[in-house]
Enzyme design. Sequence first.
Site, PDB file in Angstrom:
ATOM      1  N   GLY A   1       0.807  -1.220   0.000  1.00  0.00           N
ATOM      2  CA  GLY A   1       0.000   0.000   0.000  1.00  0.00           C
ATOM      3  C   GLY A   1       0.834   1.261   0.000  1.00  0.00           C
TER       4      GLY A   1
ATOM      5  N   ASN B   1       1.482   3.248  -2.446  1.00  0.00           N
ATOM      6  CA  ASN B   1       1.195   4.204  -3.519  1.00  0.00           C
ATOM      7  C   ASN B   1       0.571   5.498  -2.997  1.00  0.00           C
ATOM      8  OD1 ASN B   1      -1.245   3.125  -2.861  1.00  0.00           O
ATOM      9  ND2 ASN B   1      -1.739   2.341  -4.902  1.00  0.00           N
TER      10      ASN B   1
ATOM     11  N   TYR C   1     -14.759  -4.147   9.249  1.00  0.00           N
ATOM     12  CA  TYR C   1     -13.443  -3.496   9.296  1.00  0.00           C
ATOM     13  C   TYR C   1     -12.821  -3.647  10.686  1.00  0.00           C
ATOM     14  CZ  TYR C   1      -9.908   0.198   9.310  1.00  0.00           C
ATOM     15  OH  TYR C   1      -8.731   0.897   9.436  1.00  0.00           O
TER      16      TYR C   1
END
Length: 315
Positions: free
Chosen positions: A25, A27, A181
């Site tokens: 992750g 980016n 989540y």
Amino acid sequence: MGARQTWRVDASRPDLRGQVALVTGANSGLGLQAALGLAHRGARLLLPVRDTRRGLAALDQIRSTCPQADATLLPLDLASLRSVADCAALVGEHTDRLDILINNAGVMAPTRRRETADGFELQFGVNHLGHFALTGHLRPLLEAAPQGGVVVTVASLAAGRNTIHFDDLQSRHRYSPFGAYQQSKLANLLFTQELARRAGENGWNLHARAAHPGWAATSIIHNGQAASLPAPLGAIEDTLGTIVLRVLGQSAARGAEPLLFAALSPTARDGDYYGPQGMGERRGPPGPAHVPAAARKASAATRLWDVSERLTGVF
């Protein structure tokens, strides 16, 4: 956990030349800031990304702020166990050791229940099972690091607000966007503690720690992925959520400090949890974080590991 302490990334800059670090992750947001922190210290970066275009943009940003950075993009879709295995194999073609692994990528609170390529609920599948499998595949490279590779898994303040629903791990009978989540982030904490325990018990040459960013103002909220706020329901909630994070939280760079603390601080300990030291652990310099009661259940950690091993076929 010991006494609260303060630590600023700029004040502790170990020389990482010759070391290899992998950040999922990277980016954008926390992952990008963690990658920058490692690059400035001389680490060679391996950056697995799902979106090549965004990955190339992040690579340009890393090289513009750190011209000496040695960084390589690799393809990875954490929603596919095949992709995870393929990525790990590629990592093995690029290096014979892995000193730092930061399991950072994640998804949060899609309004409708979605599944990975392997039929797992998306958040549990990506946030926990994908990283569980990736870490397992990379274990030989982590153990090959002279001092033992450090695995940092990124959890959330949301981790303490749910439990592991072993009777419905994939939320097939009841799906709550934010509840799923919370479960996945609690799974991140339990995974870290069980990995640390098993490493010590089995003599694995690796270290396992967890970290959370507090309330970090990143693009994650635009993807329905806030650190510990209810999932955005629309443009108004999205805007308000971003404002709340900026006012009451901290920048992505500051949010990445606990990740770097867990990976680099000589005082970081295996199995422990790190986050901001301010009120509510929402912002501030990094140090020990509160471990919620649900994450202190050794029986749940062992059971989750066994289930995860069966579902992924890894470790």
